[in-house]
Design an enzyme around this catalytic site. Structure first.
Site, PDB file in Angstrom:
ATOM      1  N   ARG A 169      -3.090   8.430   5.077  1.00 47.34           N
ATOM      2  CA  ARG A 169      -2.856   7.193   5.819  1.00 47.34           C
ATOM      3  C   ARG A 169      -3.104   7.320   7.316  1.00 47.34           C
ATOM      4  NH1 ARG A 169      -3.703   3.655   1.923  1.00 47.34           N
ATOM      5  NH2 ARG A 169      -2.358   4.025   0.128  1.00 47.34           N
ATOM      6  N   GLN A 185       0.845  -1.213   0.000  1.00 48.70           N
ATOM      7  CA  GLN A 185       0.000   0.000   0.000  1.00 48.70           C
ATOM      8  C   GLN A 185       0.868   1.246   0.000  1.00 48.70           C
ATOM      9  OE1 GLN A 185      -2.685   0.345   3.288  1.00 48.70           O
ATOM     10  NE2 GLN A 185      -4.207  -1.001   2.371  1.00 48.70           N
ATOM     11  N   GLU A 189      14.794  -0.845  -0.517  1.00 50.39           N
ATOM     12  CA  GLU A 189      14.227  -1.953   0.234  1.00 50.39           C
ATOM     13  C   GLU A 189      15.264  -3.049   0.414  1.00 50.39           C
ATOM     14  OE1 GLU A 189      10.504  -3.383  -1.249  1.00 50.39           O
ATOM     15  OE2 GLU A 189      10.278  -4.855   0.349  1.00 50.39           O
ATOM     16  N   HIS A 234       1.079  14.906   2.701  1.00 45.82           N
ATOM     17  CA  HIS A 234       0.042  14.337   1.838  1.00 45.82           C
ATOM     18  C   HIS A 234      -0.156  12.851   2.165  1.00 45.82           C
ATOM     19  CE1 HIS A 234      -2.547  13.862  -1.581  1.00 45.82           C
ATOM     20  NE2 HIS A 234      -1.795  12.895  -2.053  1.00 45.82           N
ATOM     21  N   ALA A 242      15.359  -9.381  -0.993  1.00 46.64           N
ATOM     22  CA  ALA A 242      15.225 -10.817  -0.770  1.00 46.64           C
ATOM     23  C   ALA A 242      15.768 -11.619  -1.957  1.00 46.64           C
ATOM     24  CB  ALA A 242      13.762 -11.174  -0.510  1.00 46.64           C
TER      25      ALA A 242
END
Lengths: 312, 312, 312, 312
Positions: free
Chosen positions: C231, C109, C120, C226, C123
């Protein structure tokens, strides 16, 4: 807006062309495709291409295999819902491309919107046209006393005329000197074989900021609506607002349902701060309210009262 | 790739539609419009819409009133020039929209490219299909010893079979439990009226990363080519490379001149560092060169010699 | 949130470091720099770096040579004005960098917000930790009947327990099989020398979507606000809202004046459509209003009346 | 570059300030923080703030809990690897903010790079300074015969002097008329109380394109390096190249390892097309090659031979 004969012919050639396509097509927008909409004294906006229609918004929101649309009323309900709740990504699935002719000082405001694709006519590569924006007398306003970046009352007749004279003379003289330094006319003909010409990338610096430039400008519907909400706003400078207004017409032809939702929820809508909402609730409950008791500045208070149609 | 009858019908309905348009149209791309190109065991890529063609690149580079193109050879020369000198903005004037079905762990790689518009099928809102990616035996590779993020030799028969069994069992069981927790099948029917069902936004967390998701993905040609140069590269993971390969075919149909330039200058081209260029010059001048004397690491040296077709 | 001893030491080492700088510095944010704020069962958010403070917004808005700020009350007035009128660029002049640990289905999301920089944990390159999100019983809600993408009442005790058991068992088993296929534990030790291990880029597909991932995430203040407005909203999924809430605290420490304006004009504020504004004006003028006479849907009407504190 | 006394004092005030921070700090960059580096006749670039250092690139690439760096040689190897393989995201984790004074026609080139944050001095709101760029005689080049957007030989003495006279006179006169129309001097004093002044948003259109503007410009390291690779290139216009050169110096101070890799792999490196690579391989194998037999245009061939240090 003065197109050359050749430009007119080139546009006409595109307009008479007709092809078969399986893509979504919008008849009302096709009607004006390629056709310049005049703006200001020499500027224009014209739609060069587009992708998608109202149904494409629905189709993307539903990640459909087919058209994804149902009844018009359902589509309209969904589009309203998406716009109202700021689900913006389905609106990004429509794209439009414009060709725009615009004075440089307005182009500089325009380009601050970074979420578009741009190809500008290069004054390093080519000679610019002899066209500059001269405001009409109804636009020759004084600096606003209230608004540091706005206009106030109109200039008086003689003062206005003097301003017009200065603008015309300076732009004309500077353009003439530009051509003289280049030693080359806009058609690329050398003027005086006996001497060299200054590089185009340098000579252009002598032009005034009301000289017209042009570009291809491509943007998705979501970002276009954001641009229009800022630039069709009464606080925007008149000279960019008229471009926004012209583009709004193209949006109405292109995606009429999204356009209507945009007018309803953005253009005609307002934002209330937490404090302002509190005031409104109190007024509705019959309680007395005042700027002093609120957490709002005098300016905010005045704007709120105007918005609510209250006399002070 | 298993489409339901309804999905096939919806696609067919779009494919038989035909409209008149004044816009640039590409016959070879229209041929496959809406048609899914199968990728992996259940995935696909299909073109939903497009804007522009090779001529639109030229038209934007020239900021033309008309088509802006001249002879095909001139257009091709200009497009080569633009791509070679990284004048990227004219390529941004073409846009394409895909519908993609892809395993989630690959979707996560894909989404790192931020310069696209995306609408993903929402697992908060809907139930995902019972489809997960199970690699073919020829893809079941061991971790590479050299490359920390690559594949080496294939797993042996029994080991491979064990891996396949685990992947299938785990994905299937987790999906079954997903449906059980939801208490709802993919068509929205409640399974057991006597009990509640877990919210979809929670239940989805039990799914495995090889579950398929789908999205609409829209991007301009410049950014698409950048995506493809990274993802159609031999170093990219096989499972995303096959999507890039399928999209490359659509690009060849869509903008054949830009495609050819892309293959010539990007895909088939290479970069040489300052040190590598020095080595090449020395080799051409007949001087002796060695890794030790260069400023390059062993790995860089080895890669350079391979690139130049030299045996070590 | 379970940090290893080594991780704790590494963080501590950074926290005891102290340097001299001429840059704008915020003591309250320095206090918590590098320190993980726990979120969910194993997640966290921690501030890694920041650029600018409230004064930097003012300084950029004024394009100052020096600090550009005057009295606190003036700065506060200007920041309120900028936020209220959506002059967003000065807020883009502050930047913050977080390290976040978050379940994959929430990371998916999160990543839809494209205006941030992300690195990130890979993996393909490394083995993921044995950590997955298991909701607390108070979060095990049923699908909402009204809201297609929301939660309703809580699951009953036994049903809840069954869901928890499934989530735990499936995540654990899938992780165990992940390690078995890899033939490698998270520390990089080979488990069974007699056999090969599946490539990491493949094995990861067996993991469940509640497995934790982590990333560095860097964003400017405008885009962060924003993100937070969407969220930290009550309609956002609980599992991302708790991250937004944690970040809101860091924003309050970092730029307290901008934070206050944000709460006043965004979080606590509302939007009224053109039709809704008309209704409010009519109510204030004492006229009778009704959903039927308005141009609003039943849902919009109900939401408006709630917002205005009116009983139906 | 002519700063007012007040501007100098404001800068000095910032430079003597010193704060404690836990953040990564770069001594060499702190040395010149806030200090204007003169560019052209009245322009400058100065670093206002920064986030991160070389170690921050490594830290992000490793998604570390601590500093994430090991030995300098390891860090350097990793940064080289990342830059060489276009793993760009770790470079996005460093951010820098500049204050720039630049002529408008160069600002217009600059702003095409859309991946930065900008706050420009507003000529709707304020009166611009009486400063315009007049090239030095060594820059007064003729249009290149070969390169449609480049410079050739220098103008001769008399011609050059004439160009300088025109540029100075036109810019000065236009600025004087700008002030006359405004009826307001740069300090905000009204000139003639008896008449009104044209709104600032209109009067500015009379200025020439060599008038200086200024802005705050903030960008991440990856996008900055991309900007610099285009604008520090010999094909870039001189007037923007000098800004790029000044910024390159700040980059060398800020992230010396990344800077070195950038010079090695980008600035000093080259790209070879598929056809060019084939030629190089053939030359190394001692085969004879020729433009006619290659698939290259004459221009490409000539450029390749120059790059390889071959005489034709």
């Amino acid at each position: 807006m003065d197109l050359t004969l050749q430009q007119k012919q080139e546009i006409e050639e595109l307009r008479v062309s007709s092809y078969e396509t399986r893509r979504a097509t919008v008849a009302l927008l096709e009607e004006i495709l390629y056709k310049p909409i005049p703006v200001l004294d020499h500027g224009f906006v014209r739609v060069i291409d587009y992708m998608g229609d109202d149904a494409a918004i629905v189709q993307a929101a539903r990640v459909s295999y087919g058209k994804g649309t149902k009844k018009v009323s359902d589509d309209s309900g969904l589009i309203n819902y998406l716009l109202r709740h700021r689900h913006t990504t389905p609106f990004e699935m429509c794209e439009i491309k414009y060709h725009v002719k615009v004075p440089i000082f307005i182009a500089r405001q325009w380009i601050r919107h970074r979420t578009a694709n741009v190809n500008e006519y290069s004054a390093r590569y080519s000679v610019l046209d002899r066209e500059f924006y001269i405001p009409s007398v109804e636009q020759l306003a004084m600096q606003s006393k209230q608004n540091h970046q706005g206009r106030g009352a109109l200039l008086k007749g003689e003062e206005a005329q003097h301003v017009l004279d200065l603008l015309k003379e300076d732009a004309t003289r500077n353009y003439d000197h530009y051509v003289e330094m280049l030693n080359e006319d806009p058609d690329g003909n050398i003027i005086d074989e006996a001497r060299g010409g200054l590089a185009r990338e340098l000579a252009r610096m002598n032009l005034t900021l009301n000289t017209y430039t042009q570009w291809y400008w491509k943007i998705d519907l979501h970002n276009l609506l954001h641009f229009l909400s800022l630039r069709a706003d009464p606080h925007a400078q008149y000279e960019i607002r008229v471009y926004a207004d012209a583009m709004l017409e193209t949006v109405e032809r292109w995606v009429p349902i999204a356009y209507k939702a945009f007018i309803q929820y953005r253009v005609g809508g307002i934002s209330l701060s937490a404090a302002a909402l509190e005031i409104v609730k109190n007024m509705l409950a019959g309680k007395s309210v005042s700027q002093e008791a609120s957490k709002m500045s005098k300016r905010e208070w005045r704007e709120l009262m105007e918005t609510l149609g209250q006399k002070e």
